[in-house]
Design an enzyme around this catalytic site. Structure first.
Site, PDB file in Angstrom:
ATOM      1  N   HIS A  51     -84.313  -7.075  51.200  1.00  0.00           N
ATOM      2  CA  HIS A  51     -85.622  -6.395  51.101  1.00  0.00           C
ATOM      3  C   HIS A  51     -85.852  -5.454  52.284  1.00  0.00           C
ATOM      4  O   HIS A  51     -86.990  -5.179  52.651  1.00  0.00           O
ATOM      5  CB  HIS A  51     -86.782  -7.398  51.046  1.00  0.00           C
ATOM      6  CG  HIS A  51     -86.578  -8.531  50.095  1.00  0.00           C
ATOM      7  ND1 HIS A  51     -86.985  -8.480  48.786  1.00  0.00           N
ATOM      8  CD2 HIS A  51     -85.962  -9.730  50.259  1.00  0.00           C
ATOM      9  CE1 HIS A  51     -86.652  -9.626  48.180  1.00  0.00           C
ATOM     10  NE2 HIS A  51     -86.018 -10.384  49.059  1.00  0.00           N
ATOM     11  N   SER A  53     -79.965  21.828  61.104  1.00  0.00           N
ATOM     12  CA  SER A  53     -81.115  22.421  60.424  1.00  0.00           C
ATOM     13  C   SER A  53     -81.223  23.886  60.813  1.00  0.00           C
ATOM     14  O   SER A  53     -80.924  24.255  61.943  1.00  0.00           O
ATOM     15  CB  SER A  53     -82.383  21.666  60.844  1.00  0.00           C
ATOM     16  OG  SER A  53     -83.516  22.512  60.712  1.00  0.00           O
ATOM     17  N   LYS A  86     -81.760  18.763  65.106  1.00  0.00           N
ATOM     18  CA  LYS A  86     -81.351  17.967  63.952  1.00  0.00           C
ATOM     19  C   LYS A  86     -79.840  17.846  63.773  1.00  0.00           C
ATOM     20  O   LYS A  86     -79.097  18.792  63.980  1.00  0.00           O
ATOM     21  CB  LYS A  86     -81.918  18.575  62.656  1.00  0.00           C
ATOM     22  CG  LYS A  86     -83.423  18.478  62.504  1.00  0.00           C
ATOM     23  CD  LYS A  86     -83.954  17.041  62.438  1.00  0.00           C
ATOM     24  CE  LYS A  86     -83.603  16.326  61.164  1.00  0.00           C
ATOM     25  NZ  LYS A  86     -84.342  16.820  60.001  1.00  0.00           N
ATOM     26  N   GLU A 111     -75.563  12.090  52.068  1.00  0.00           N
ATOM     27  CA  GLU A 111     -76.649  12.398  51.126  1.00  0.00           C
ATOM     28  C   GLU A 111     -76.096  13.054  49.866  1.00  0.00           C
ATOM     29  O   GLU A 111     -76.566  12.807  48.750  1.00  0.00           O
ATOM     30  CB  GLU A 111     -77.680  13.312  51.777  1.00  0.00           C
ATOM     31  CG  GLU A 111     -78.445  12.624  52.894  1.00  0.00           C
ATOM     32  CD  GLU A 111     -79.282  13.615  53.689  1.00  0.00           C
ATOM     33  OE1 GLU A 111     -80.495  13.574  53.553  1.00  0.00           O
ATOM     34  OE2 GLU A 111     -78.707  14.429  54.426  1.00  0.00           O
TER      35      GLU A 111
END
Ligand code: ARG
Length: 465
Positions: free
Chosen positions: A159, A280, A286, A293
């Protein structure tokens, strides 16, 4: 090309609409079947010779012609005319240019329906073998990583709440086993496709005495398809492969999700190598885990490939319908996508920095609460009662702003008289791990045995572990 110029043009007097020609053509994608198509045609020519439908010199000329067709059409700069429709027609058309009208004898007793089914079975066999090699390579990366991190502890989650501490090796190997089943599923799909369909003709079986067993042997099949209708109309073997690839992608996507989270500043458990991250365009600080992803995102695309073929086939009456031409792009796409994803994921994992200090430091003392409950159980307290007692200990510690490990023996004894000095010793990461050497557990000795099993599997498969 006017309709009557086509291989099937005898029945036609009018020309095919230009849009229809483009719409109907599969050559743009089924050209990828060129090599297997020619391999199938060569064996088919030899079967025709054995059946007395080609003389030996005719067969020899066709075989030579087919070799030349393969050389010419597989040239990177070869451009196919959409008017040839598909790869099967393209091969026959060029063969006929090379050997003359003799080329027209090759298709006797054969249909593109049994031909395409053969090609797809041969394609699947090769594509599954290639992707199997990539799965093995990723498994080898995981084994090496597990080997390097046999002492690295990280919080285990359920969880997304800290549950119990685990070894990073155990985590890495969890994917090893999932991949092993993925490989098995692909193998099953190939196994069930391992029947040679030529001789089925369009749907009813060929009228010529073709030696199907001979063709099966020559093309490396275990046997021949037992029913011509089933042979030309089913694509379940492709669906099975797409399902296996979907499950494989689902597995990768879950580890991507974990690693994306683990590479955030808040976790800092891992850092991707620069080679597998991107920046980025606006925010200079970044470093984004795009590799992971994208693998996660492309999982949806492979599911789409599966659903697209399932849907194209739903309710399709027997036997062949042109709907089935829609089977190829999803299959090619799924194999291409999964291949890239396996390579990217393997490289990202292989090169990422594992921050053992951050991982161990993040283990919340509360994750050792089960140890206290287990201690009470060993003294004879029923587990349910032990669970309730330790729950109260945890609640009290949390209310006072203390960690479980800050508690004194007196604190514990206030909750249950069975607690003693040894209970406090249980509140230690390594002690917790060492008590989980049960087969399949995260204890160091159990993980050592697991590593051995994994290495044996790779060695048997001829992959360096
Ligand atoms: N290009 C077709 C396909 O991919 C080949 C089979 C065509 N068969 C036919 N009866 N038109 O399915």
């Amino acid at each position: 090309m006017s309709g009557s110029d086509k291989a099937w043009g005898g029945r036609f007097s009018g020309a095919t609409a230009e849009l229809m020609e483009r719409f109907n053509a599969s050559i743009g994608f089924d050209r990828r079947l060129l090599e297997v198509d020619v391999a199938g045609s060569k064996v088919y020519a030899r079967a025709l010779e054995r059946a007395g439908l080609l003389t030996a010199p005719e067969c020899a000329r066709i075989l030579e012609g087919l070799d030349r067709v393969l050389r010419e059409l597989s040239a990177a700069d070869h451009e196919f005319d959409p008017a040839v429709e598909d790869v099967h027609m393209a091969v026959e058309a060029r063969l006929t240019e090379i050997v003359g009208p003799l080329g027209g004898k090759l298709h006797a007793g054969r249909s593109r329906n049994d031909q395409v089914s053969l090609d797809e079975r041969l394609y699947l066999r090769a594509a599954a073998a290639a992707i199997g090699g990539r799965i093995r390579r990723l498994q080898a990366v995981l084994v090496a990583s597990a080997q390097d991190h046999r002492k690295t502890v990280l919080p285990g989650y359920t969880h997304l709440q800290q549950a119990q501490p685990i070894l990073f090796s155990h985590y890495a190997l969890s994917l090893f086993w999932a991949l092993d089943r993925d490989l098995g599923r692909l193998g099953d799909a190939v196994g069930r496709s391992d029947r040679m369909p030529l001789g089925s003709g369009a749907l009813a079986g060929s009228a010529f005495p073709l030696d199907r067993e001979f063709m099966a042997r020559e093309l490396g099949f275990a046997g021949v398809t037992p029913n011509s209708l089933d042979a030309v109309s089913d694509r379940d073997f492709l669906l099975e492969a797409l399902a296996a690839l979907s499950i494989l992608m689902m597995h990768l996507s879950r580890y991507c999700e974990d690693l994306v989270l683990f590479s955030s500043a808040e976790f800092g458990f891992v850092e991707l190598d620069d080679a597998w991250a991107t920046g980025s365009s606006m925010m200079p600080q970044k470093k984004n885990p795009d590799s992971l992803e994208l693998v996660r995102g492309k999982t949806g695309r492979v599911y789409g490939d599966l659903v697209s073929l399932l849907t194209a086939m739903k309710g399709l009456g027997l036997t062949y319908g042109k709907d089935l031409q829609e089977d190829k792009e999803p299959v090619f796409d799924a194999f291409d996508t999964a291949s890239d994803c396996l390579d990217v994921f393997a490289s990202a994992w292989e090169t990422m920095k594992v921050n053992a200090g951050r991982m161990a430091g993040a283990v919340d003392a509360g994750a050792l609460a089960t140890e206290l409950a287990d201690f009470l159980v060993e003294t004879g307290v029923p587990f349910r009662e032990a669970h309730r007692v330790v729950g109260a200990v945890v609640r009290e510690a949390a209310a006072g702003g203390h960690a479980l490990t800050d508690l004194t023996l007196a604190d514990l004894r206030a909750h249950h008289p069975a607690f003693d000095e040894q209970a406090l010793e249980r509140l230690d990461l390594r002690a917790s791990l060492a008590r989980r050497n049960i087969e399949g557990g995260t204890g160091p000795a159990a993980v050592e045995r697991q590593l051995l099993q994994a290495r044996e599997i790779l060695a048997e498969a001829g992959t360096e572990g």
